[in-house]
Each structure stands twice: as C-alpha cells, then as structure tokens.
Design a protein around this motif. Structure first.
Motif, PDB file in Angstrom:
ATOM      1  N   ILE A 107      20.807  44.678  -1.423  1.00 57.73           N
ATOM      2  CA  ILE A 107      21.831  43.636  -1.580  1.00 57.73           C
ATOM      3  C   ILE A 107      23.057  44.095  -2.385  1.00 57.73           C
ATOM      4  CG2 ILE A 107      22.311  41.346  -2.577  1.00 57.73           C
ATOM      5  CD1 ILE A 107      19.544  40.453  -1.512  1.00 57.73           C
ATOM      6  N   PRO A 108      22.871  44.681  -3.587  1.00 55.97           N
ATOM      7  CA  PRO A 108      24.087  45.076  -4.350  1.00 55.97           C
ATOM      8  C   PRO A 108      24.945  46.094  -3.605  1.00 55.97           C
ATOM      9  CG  PRO A 108      22.115  45.224  -5.724  1.00 55.97           C
ATOM     10  CD  PRO A 108      21.647  45.011  -4.325  1.00 55.97           C
ATOM     11  N   LEU A 109      24.274  47.011  -2.913  1.00 58.80           N
ATOM     12  CA  LEU A 109      24.978  48.032  -2.131  1.00 58.80           C
ATOM     13  C   LEU A 109      25.789  47.407  -1.004  1.00 58.80           C
ATOM     14  CD1 LEU A 109      22.670  51.080  -1.286  1.00 58.80           C
ATOM     15  CD2 LEU A 109      25.116  51.145  -1.710  1.00 58.80           C
ATOM     16  N   LEU A 110      25.130  46.521  -0.249  1.00 55.95           N
ATOM     17  CA  LEU A 110      25.760  45.950   0.946  1.00 55.95           C
ATOM     18  C   LEU A 110      26.817  44.905   0.592  1.00 55.95           C
ATOM     19  CD1 LEU A 110      22.611  45.693   3.270  1.00 55.95           C
ATOM     20  CD2 LEU A 110      24.269  47.557   3.087  1.00 55.95           C
ATOM     21  N   LEU A 111      26.702  44.305  -0.577  1.00 53.39           N
ATOM     22  CA  LEU A 111      27.716  43.337  -1.009  1.00 53.39           C
ATOM     23  C   LEU A 111      29.016  44.029  -1.424  1.00 53.39           C
ATOM     24  CD1 LEU A 111      25.802  40.730  -3.217  1.00 53.39           C
ATOM     25  CD2 LEU A 111      27.056  40.260  -1.110  1.00 53.39           C
ATOM     26  N   LYS A 112      28.877  45.171  -2.111  1.00 56.65           N
ATOM     27  CA  LYS A 112      30.050  45.793  -2.734  1.00 56.65           C
ATOM     28  C   LYS A 112      30.749  46.813  -1.852  1.00 56.65           C
ATOM     29  CE  LYS A 112      28.148  45.399  -7.385  1.00 56.65           C
ATOM     30  NZ  LYS A 112      27.373  46.154  -8.361  1.00 56.65           N
ATOM     31  N   GLN A 113      29.969  47.543  -1.052  1.00 54.22           N
ATOM     32  CA  GLN A 113      30.555  48.704  -0.383  1.00 54.22           C
ATOM     33  C   GLN A 113      30.611  48.537   1.126  1.00 54.22           C
ATOM     34  OE1 GLN A 113      28.769  52.393  -1.554  1.00 54.22           O
ATOM     35  NE2 GLN A 113      28.484  51.746  -3.660  1.00 54.22           N
ATOM     36  N   LYS A 114      31.671  49.063   1.679  1.00 56.13           N
ATOM     37  CA  LYS A 114      31.741  49.178   3.139  1.00 56.13           C
ATOM     38  C   LYS A 114      30.998  50.470   3.464  1.00 56.13           C
ATOM     39  CE  LYS A 114      34.920  45.878   4.047  1.00 56.13           C
ATOM     40  NZ  LYS A 114      34.136  44.702   3.754  1.00 56.13           N
ATOM     41  N   THR A 115      29.759  50.340   3.900  1.00 55.73           N
ATOM     42  CA  THR A 115      28.935  51.541   4.065  1.00 55.73           C
ATOM     43  C   THR A 115      27.976  51.410   5.237  1.00 55.73           C
ATOM     44  OG1 THR A 115      27.336  52.972   2.919  1.00 55.73           O
ATOM     45  CG2 THR A 115      27.167  50.645   2.459  1.00 55.73           C
ATOM     46  N   ASP A 116      27.614  52.538   5.828  1.00 58.95           N
ATOM     47  CA  ASP A 116      26.492  52.553   6.761  1.00 58.95           C
ATOM     48  C   ASP A 116      25.210  52.608   5.928  1.00 58.95           C
ATOM     49  OD1 ASP A 116      28.228  52.520   8.846  1.00 58.95           O
ATOM     50  OD2 ASP A 116      27.733  54.480   9.664  1.00 58.95           O
ATOM     51  N   PHE A 117      24.146  52.033   6.478  1.00 61.00           N
ATOM     52  CA  PHE A 117      22.940  51.856   5.666  1.00 61.00           C
ATOM     53  C   PHE A 117      21.694  52.022   6.528  1.00 61.00           C
ATOM     54  CE2 PHE A 117      19.573  49.168   3.949  1.00 61.00           C
ATOM     55  CZ  PHE A 117      19.590  49.496   2.590  1.00 61.00           C
ATOM     56  N   ILE A 118      20.706  52.740   6.012  1.00 58.45           N
ATOM     57  CA  ILE A 118      19.424  52.920   6.707  1.00 58.45           C
ATOM     58  C   ILE A 118      18.313  52.428   5.782  1.00 58.45           C
ATOM     59  CG2 ILE A 118      17.813  54.614   7.692  1.00 58.45           C
ATOM     60  CD1 ILE A 118      20.494  56.424   7.917  1.00 58.45           C
ATOM     61  N   GLY A 119      17.606  51.399   6.213  1.00 57.30           N
ATOM     62  CA  GLY A 119      16.515  50.844   5.413  1.00 57.30           C
ATOM     63  C   GLY A 119      15.188  51.049   6.117  1.00 57.30           C
ATOM     64  N   LEU A 120      14.301  51.804   5.487  1.00 56.82           N
ATOM     65  CA  LEU A 120      12.960  52.023   6.043  1.00 56.82           C
ATOM     66  C   LEU A 120      12.029  51.046   5.350  1.00 56.82           C
ATOM     67  CD1 LEU A 120      11.439  53.868   8.043  1.00 56.82           C
ATOM     68  CD2 LEU A 120      10.993  55.424   6.151  1.00 56.82           C
ATOM     69  N   ALA A 121      11.627  50.004   6.065  1.00 57.42           N
ATOM     70  CA  ALA A 121      10.808  48.953   5.444  1.00 57.42           C
ATOM     71  C   ALA A 121       9.962  48.256   6.495  1.00 57.42           C
ATOM     72  CB  ALA A 121      11.712  47.938   4.756  1.00 57.42           C
ATOM     73  N   GLN A 122       8.761  47.886   6.109  1.00 53.17           N
ATOM     74  CA  GLN A 122       7.857  47.168   7.014  1.00 53.17           C
ATOM     75  C   GLN A 122       8.379  45.752   7.261  1.00 53.17           C
ATOM     76  OE1 GLN A 122       5.278  48.670   8.364  1.00 53.17           O
ATOM     77  NE2 GLN A 122       5.433  50.504   7.129  1.00 53.17           N
ATOM     78  N   THR A 123       7.918  45.167   8.378  1.00 51.25           N
ATOM     79  CA  THR A 123       8.160  43.747   8.617  1.00 51.25           C
ATOM     80  C   THR A 123       7.443  42.978   7.505  1.00 51.25           C
ATOM     81  OG1 THR A 123       8.128  44.192  10.973  1.00 51.25           O
ATOM     82  CG2 THR A 123       7.888  41.911  10.331  1.00 51.25           C
ATOM     83  N   GLY A 124       8.047  41.866   7.067  1.00 49.43           N
ATOM     84  CA  GLY A 124       7.394  41.060   6.039  1.00 49.43           C
ATOM     85  C   GLY A 124       7.767  41.462   4.623  1.00 49.43           C
ATOM     86  N   TYR A 144      25.738  57.561  15.935  1.00 46.16           N
ATOM     87  CA  TYR A 144      26.600  56.403  15.669  1.00 46.16           C
ATOM     88  C   TYR A 144      26.818  56.080  14.197  1.00 46.16           C
ATOM     89  CZ  TYR A 144      25.800  55.495  20.622  1.00 46.16           C
ATOM     90  OH  TYR A 144      25.735  55.602  21.985  1.00 46.16           O
ATOM     91  N   MET A 145      26.157  56.801  13.306  1.00 39.63           N
ATOM     92  CA  MET A 145      26.256  56.431  11.899  1.00 39.63           C
ATOM     93  C   MET A 145      26.848  57.565  11.058  1.00 39.63           C
ATOM     94  SD  MET A 145      22.756  54.208  11.500  1.00 39.63           S
ATOM     95  CE  MET A 145      23.113  53.620   9.850  1.00 39.63           C
ATOM     96  N   SER A 146      27.416  57.199   9.934  1.00 41.26           N
ATOM     97  CA  SER A 146      28.038  58.188   9.049  1.00 41.26           C
ATOM     98  C   SER A 146      26.966  59.094   8.434  1.00 41.26           C
ATOM     99  CB  SER A 146      28.784  57.459   7.928  1.00 41.26           C
ATOM    100  OG  SER A 146      29.017  58.340   6.847  1.00 41.26           O
ATOM    101  N   PRO A 147      27.265  60.395   8.309  1.00 50.34           N
ATOM    102  CA  PRO A 147      26.315  61.288   7.634  1.00 50.34           C
ATOM    103  C   PRO A 147      26.122  60.908   6.166  1.00 50.34           C
ATOM    104  CG  PRO A 147      28.380  62.445   8.147  1.00 50.34           C
ATOM    105  CD  PRO A 147      28.465  61.108   8.807  1.00 50.34           C
ATOM    106  N   ASN A 148      27.056  60.089   5.642  1.00 47.16           N
ATOM    107  CA  ASN A 148      26.948  59.637   4.243  1.00 47.16           C
ATOM    108  C   ASN A 148      26.248  58.286   4.110  1.00 47.16           C
ATOM    109  OD1 ASN A 148      28.524  61.884   3.467  1.00 47.16           O
ATOM    110  ND2 ASN A 148      30.386  60.761   4.012  1.00 47.16           N
ATOM    111  N   ALA A 149      25.602  57.834   5.184  1.00 47.05           N
ATOM    112  CA  ALA A 149      24.913  56.533   5.142  1.00 47.05           C
ATOM    113  C   ALA A 149      23.899  56.505   3.998  1.00 47.05           C
ATOM    114  CB  ALA A 149      24.200  56.279   6.472  1.00 47.05           C
ATOM    115  N   HIS A 150      23.859  55.377   3.282  1.00 39.32           N
ATOM    116  CA  HIS A 150      22.871  55.220   2.210  1.00 39.32           C
ATOM    117  C   HIS A 150      21.489  55.018   2.827  1.00 39.32           C
ATOM    118  CE1 HIS A 150      25.496  54.827  -1.333  1.00 39.32           C
ATOM    119  NE2 HIS A 150      26.381  54.415  -0.449  1.00 39.32           N
ATOM    120  N   ARG A 151      20.502  55.691   2.286  1.00 39.48           N
ATOM    121  CA  ARG A 151      19.128  55.563   2.783  1.00 39.48           C
ATOM    122  C   ARG A 151      18.249  54.963   1.695  1.00 39.48           C
ATOM    123  NH1 ARG A 151      17.434  59.170   7.231  1.00 39.48           N
ATOM    124  NH2 ARG A 151      19.316  60.047   8.139  1.00 39.48           N
ATOM    125  N   VAL A 152      17.465  53.960   2.098  1.00 39.95           N
ATOM    126  CA  VAL A 152      16.555  53.304   1.163  1.00 39.95           C
ATOM    127  C   VAL A 152      15.193  53.169   1.830  1.00 39.95           C
ATOM    128  CG1 VAL A 152      16.024  51.036   0.188  1.00 39.95           C
ATOM    129  CG2 VAL A 152      18.278  52.020  -0.167  1.00 39.95           C
TER     130      VAL A 152
END
Length: 372
Positions: free
Chosen positions: A33-50, A199-207
């Motif tokens: 949330i803090p990342l996506l609220l503040k920055q115009k960024t590509d983002f990769i989130g590895l997370a289970q459903t739920g 399709y995504m920036s090589p600088n995409a944030h990964r979480v």
C-alpha cells in the motif's frame, strides 16, 4: 502496531474498512500500500489467494482516482466472473464514505455484450474485467482505455493457465503507454516471467509474502495409497471422520466430477458438483448452496473451481492428482486461509507415488502417509 492510517490510507476508506471488520493490515497490504500510494511504479506481488491482495491494490487504486474526471483511470483483470464480481463488490464497499462518488463497471462473459456497451456510456472511473470479454469490447470500440494510469493483473498465473495468454498480450499492447502495471500471482511460472520481461519495467518493485514454501505453511499435507474401489471407500471414511468439515474434492475430468457427485449423493452426503459444461445458472446455484453452507462438499475440476473464494474450508482432497504443479498449489491454497489450519489430502495409486514425490520436491513440502 501497523495501522491503515500509518500506511497512508485516507480516513474515508479507513472508516469503510473498520465497518467491514478489516482492522489490522496483512503482510501484503503493509508491503504494497505505501509503495503503490506514493510512487508511479510497476509492481510484482507474489502472494497466495486469501492474503488480502484485493485491498492491497484496491485501496491505492481508489485513492489515486480523480472522481472529477469522467474517464476510465484503472483496469483490473481477473480470471473468472466470480472473482471479478468479488473484487468489484469489495472495492464498492470501500467507497461507502468517499466524499465524491467513484463509479466502476464489471465486465465478463455470460452477459449480453450490448447491455455492457450501454453501461459503459455511464460515468466510469475503473473497470474490473475478465480478459476475454474485455478484448471483445475493445474490438467493438466500446471503451476508451487511453487515459488509464494503472492496470492490475490479479491471479496472473491462473489467467495464463486458463488460456488467456493471447488476450493478455493484446490488452497489454493496446494499453501500452504511460500506465503502470501491477502484477499479483501465487506462483511465478515461465509465462508470467515473459509478461514481466516484455511489458514491465526492469525496475519494478518486487514483494513476496508467505512464500517460505509455495504452499501455505498452515496446510497439513497428507496422502493415502489406494487401489481400485479402495479410493472411494477411503474418501468416504475421511468424510465420515470429518462430519462437520467443509471442503472441495478435485477431479481431473468433467465425467469424474459427475460420477463422484452422484456416488456421494447416493451415500447421502451434502454435495454439489461443478464442471465446465454447466450453464451459468446451474453453476451459480451450486456455488450459492456451497457458500451459504446448505451444501458441505463441492466436487470440481480445476478449471471449474477458478475464482472460488470460500472462507473456512477445512480440507481439500485430490481425488486425482493434477497434471500441472500450479494446479496442486491452487487446489491446496483453497484451505488454511487467513491464518487458519487445513488439510490437503491426496488419494494416490502405487503408480502415482512417483508423481507425488515430484510435487513434494518441487514445492518443498512433505506429505504424511495416512490410512483409513
């Protein structure tokens, strides 16, 4: 203690979260949330459903929308009708106290396309859609996606395994420009990596969250070695030993689902079947009965179970082992959600033991042998 306020979520949305008993942020929400609220960024989130992904991307999308502009500013793609409806419903609840109304449309197959084209003429700030129906509407020139700031690929691995690869490529090409791409996935197969590279920036944030193993650590993995008719008898024994537990039994084929559902009905289990040839009305009826607990057990194929999000499932049973590793992850991930515990039981023949060992090795899990 981390709160939604400390993450930067606006008061209007905090009030709605509290009303929906969403009080403490989950790991993915704290990291995203803090990342996506503040920055115009590509983002990769590895997370289970739920794990709370919808709020993790949904709150930043809602907060970044300018309701005074009558244009589509964000696009959320999800694999099934059910998931599209769930996401849109949840985000609608979050907007209850917003000072200016935020409008959305949900787009999926099984609804007359002309009706959706008419609805898109109304003010729309964001869209939640399945890839197939969105491509149909783009081809008809029914919506303008040139002003979108953000595209979310939710359950990206499921979209690929359901055959949406071509549609995703077309949508990502069509919306290419200044938009940011936020990708959420439970697993990271080769096809997802290709989308990221293309399709995504090589600088995409990964979480990453909850990926000590690819499968949730609150799941107890079990297997029983069975032959012939023993398989059904073992299944019945397990269900009788768990009389109050709700769960899903997975088969590989439609015929398998139909037959097993009939057998269990004859033995007076509270069961419904879900497979690809069913009409939407029948599918909705079965899902309603399972969600409101008037049916305790669901028998389903992997494809038919896409988009099912039912709380408090005690077990998942692999009546037949899946062909693909990702399917095992998705099946097992239906139980043990939101910190609860669950069982993932595989009923395997002696010849399938080798395949089970491969799954264990690839997912870094150890299944306990049980007998009934």
């Amino acid at each position: 203690m981390t709160t939604f306020s400390s993450l930067g979520v606006a008061k209007d949305f905090q009030k709605a979260l509290k009303e929906n008993t969403i009080i403490t942020p989950t790991d993915i929400q704290i990291k995203a949330i803090p990342l996506l609220l503040k920055q115009k960024t590509d983002f990769i989130g590895l997370a289970q459903t739920g794990t709370g992904k919808t709020a993790a991307f949904g709150l930043p999308i809602l907060q970044n929308i300018d309701p005074t502009k009558n244009e589509i500013q964000a696009l959320i793609l999800s694999p099934t009708r059910e998931l599209v409806q769930q996401i849109n419903k949840q985000l609608f609840r979050f907007t209850k106290y917003a000072t200016t109304k935020i409008f959305s449309e949900e787009l999926y197959g099984g609804v007359k396309i002309d009706v959706q084209i008419e609805r898109l003429k109304r003010p729309t700030h964001f869209i939640v859609a399945t890839p197939g129906r969105l491509v149909d509407l783009i081809e008809r020139g029914a919506l303008d996606l040139t002003k979108i700031n953000t595209i979310v690929l939710d359950e990206a691995d499921e979209m690929l395994s359901m055959g949406f690869k071509q549609d995703l490529n077309r949508i990502l090409n069509y919306t290419n420009g200044t938009r940011n791409t936020w990708l959420f996935s439970a697993t990271m197969p080769e096809g997802i990596q290709r989308i990221i590279n293309t399709y995504m920036s090589p600088n995409a944030h990964r979480v990453s969250v909850d990926v000590d193993t690819l499968v949730n650590k609150n799941i107890t993995h079990q297997y029983a070695v069975v032959n012939g008719k023993e398989k059904y008898d073992n299944l019945v024994s397990f269900l009788e030993q768990n009389p109050n537990g709700r769960g899903i039994i997975f088969c590989k084929t439609k015929a398998g689902v139909q037959n097993l559902t009939e057998y269990l009905k004859e033995d007076e289990f509270s069961v419904g079947g879900l497979e690809g040839d069913m009409g939407q009305r029948d599918r909705d009826k079965v899902m309603r009965a399972f969600k409101n607990e008037s049916r305790q057990i669901l028998v389903a194929t992997d494809v038919a179970a896409r988009g099912i999000d039912v709380k408090d499932l005690a077990f998942v049973i692999h009546y037949q082992l899946p062909e693909q590793l990702e399917y095992y992850t998705h099946r097992s991930g239906r139980t043990a959600r939101a910190g609860k515990k669950g069982i993932s039981l595989a009923l395997v023949t002696a010849t399938e033991l080798g395949r089970l060992r491969e799954i264990e090795r690839d997912l870094d899990i150890r299944a306990q042998q049980v007998s009934f």
